[in-house]
Design a protein around this motif. Structure first.
Motif, mmCIF file in Angstrom:
data_model
loop_
_atom_site.group_PDB
_atom_site.id
_atom_site.type_symbol
_atom_site.label_atom_id
_atom_site.label_comp_id
_atom_site.label_asym_id
_atom_site.label_seq_id
_atom_site.Cartn_x
_atom_site.Cartn_y
_atom_site.Cartn_z
ATOM 1 N N GLU A 158 36.657 30.279 35.366
ATOM 2 C CA GLU A 158 35.441 30.884 35.859
ATOM 3 C C GLU A 158 35.307 31.228 37.185
ATOM 4 O O GLU A 158 34.428 31.902 37.725
ATOM 5 N N ALA A 159 36.157 30.581 38.173
ATOM 6 C CA ALA A 159 36.103 30.900 39.548
ATOM 7 C C ALA A 159 36.315 32.401 39.881
ATOM 8 O O ALA A 159 36.846 33.007 38.663
ATOM 9 N N PRO A 160 35.648 32.894 40.864
ATOM 10 C CA PRO A 160 35.655 34.587 40.953
ATOM 11 C C PRO A 160 37.292 34.979 41.033
ATOM 12 O O PRO A 160 38.192 34.387 41.776
ATOM 13 N N LYS A 161 37.631 35.820 40.363
ATOM 14 C CA LYS A 161 39.042 36.392 40.299
ATOM 15 C C LYS A 161 39.069 37.485 41.185
ATOM 16 O O LYS A 161 38.150 38.321 41.524
ATOM 17 N N LYS A 162 40.288 37.712 41.748
ATOM 18 C CA LYS A 162 40.709 38.817 42.472
ATOM 19 C C LYS A 162 41.030 40.135 41.429
ATOM 20 O O LYS A 162 41.645 39.823 40.511
ATOM 21 N N SER A 163 40.827 41.327 41.865
ATOM 22 C CA SER A 163 41.102 42.247 40.981
ATOM 23 C C SER A 163 42.700 42.561 41.086
ATOM 24 O O SER A 163 43.354 42.045 41.840
ATOM 25 N N ALA A 164 43.300 43.518 40.376
ATOM 26 C CA ALA A 164 44.430 43.877 40.330
ATOM 27 C C ALA A 164 45.093 44.371 41.437
ATOM 28 O O ALA A 164 46.035 44.115 41.965
ATOM 29 N N ARG A 165 44.047 45.404 42.210
ATOM 30 C CA ARG A 165 44.366 46.190 43.416
ATOM 31 C C ARG A 165 44.566 45.088 44.493
ATOM 32 O O ARG A 165 45.432 45.259 45.345
ATOM 33 N N GLU A 166 43.719 44.295 44.325
ATOM 34 C CA GLU A 166 43.958 43.002 45.593
ATOM 35 C C GLU A 166 45.029 42.146 45.447
ATOM 36 O O GLU A 166 45.688 41.899 46.419
ATOM 37 N N ARG A 167 45.456 41.914 44.317
ATOM 38 C CA ARG A 167 46.519 41.087 44.159
ATOM 39 C C ARG A 167 47.777 41.860 44.434
ATOM 40 O O ARG A 167 48.773 41.395 45.033
ATOM 41 N N LEU A 168 47.862 43.223 44.106
ATOM 42 C CA LEU A 168 49.052 43.876 44.567
ATOM 43 C C LEU A 168 49.040 44.121 46.206
ATOM 44 O O LEU A 168 50.155 44.197 46.610
ATOM 45 N N LYS A 169 47.806 44.267 46.731
ATOM 46 C CA LYS A 169 47.950 44.227 48.146
ATOM 47 C C LYS A 169 48.326 42.981 48.765
ATOM 48 O O LYS A 169 49.025 43.041 49.619
ATOM 49 N N ASP A 170 48.099 41.878 48.200
ATOM 50 C CA ASP A 170 48.578 40.698 48.565
ATOM 51 C C ASP A 170 50.016 40.405 48.361
ATOM 52 O O ASP A 170 50.704 40.014 49.372
ATOM 53 N N LYS A 171 50.544 41.287 47.768
ATOM 54 C CA LYS A 171 51.898 40.975 47.355
ATOM 55 C C LYS A 171 52.567 42.110 48.148
ATOM 56 O O LYS A 171 53.987 42.125 48.392
ATOM 57 N N GLY A 172 51.771 42.991 48.835
ATOM 58 C CA GLY A 172 52.507 44.158 49.730
ATOM 59 C C GLY A 172 53.250 45.093 48.934
ATOM 60 O O GLY A 172 53.721 45.923 49.471
ATOM 61 N N LEU A 173 52.578 45.444 47.950
ATOM 62 C CA LEU A 173 53.146 46.490 46.945
ATOM 63 C C LEU A 173 52.278 47.844 47.291
ATOM 64 O O LEU A 173 52.698 48.968 46.953
ATOM 65 N N LEU A 174 51.028 47.554 47.541
ATOM 66 C CA LEU A 174 49.912 48.661 47.895
ATOM 67 C C LEU A 174 49.368 48.558 49.246
ATOM 68 O O LEU A 174 49.519 47.473 49.879
ATOM 69 N N LYS A 175 49.098 49.874 49.962
ATOM 70 C CA LYS A 175 48.625 49.932 51.322
ATOM 71 C C LYS A 175 47.197 49.849 51.354
ATOM 72 O O LYS A 175 46.244 50.164 50.532
#
Length: 175
Positions: A158-175
């Motif tokens: 129930e805690a706020p989740k990151k969106s898929a875009r934000e998770r990919l940015k965290d992994k360094g796959l998106l700019k």
């Protein structure tokens, strides 16, 4: 004449069954004769069920029954000299008694074996029921543990989740 032989045969069947059953119940006559004829070391044990008929081979049974019928036929011959006994009646009574003895032996053996089988089945079923109870309690305990872990994970989700875009940015796959 044939009907009299049938009556003798049926009554000797019943007689054979009854003497086997009585001797299987208690073999007091055989025990007393055993005590008289044998020394203390050779006497039969208290747990031994052997008798004149019970737990004997065919030949001793046949001899004991034959001796009994010879004594009975001599008594009948001397008490009732008018009544002549024929060999056919004697053989019919002897064969009927032996068949009755083996019928009773079969019935008592089947009864004893079926009681043993029933006791084994009851013991086995008690073990199975106990196993089911313990496994059921273990399963219920593990089920309740799973429910509590699912509730804890649902609370965490129930805690706020990151969106898929934000998770990919965290992994360094998106700019």
């Amino acid at each position: 004449m044939i009907t009299f032989e049938i009556i003798i045969f049926i009554s000797s069947l019943v007689f054979g069954i009854s003497i086997y059953w009585l001797e299987a119940k208690s073999n007091g006559l055989y025990r007393s004769i055993n005590k008289i004829t044998n020394s203390k070391e050779l006497q039969m044990k208290p747990t031994n069920r052997k008798g004149f008929i019970v737990q004997q081979e065919f030949i001793p049974r046949f001899i004991y029954v034959n001796i009994f019928f010879i004594i009975v036929s001599l008594i009948i011959y001397f008490l009732l000299p008018i009544f002549t006994l024929s060999v056919a009646y004697y053989v019919t009574a002897l064969v009927g008694t032996m068949i009755g003895i083996y019928i009773a032996n079969f019935i008592i053996d089947v009864k004893d074996k079926s009681e043993e089988i029933i006791d084994k089945v009851v013991d086995k079923s008690k073990d199975i029921i106990d196993d089911i109870k313990t496994k059921g309690q273990e399963a219920a305990a593990s089920f309740s543990e799973e429910e509590t872990t699912q509730e804890e994970t649902s609370n965490e989700s129930e805690a706020p989740k990151k969106s898929a875009r934000e998770r990919l940015k965290d992994k360094g796959l998106l700019k």
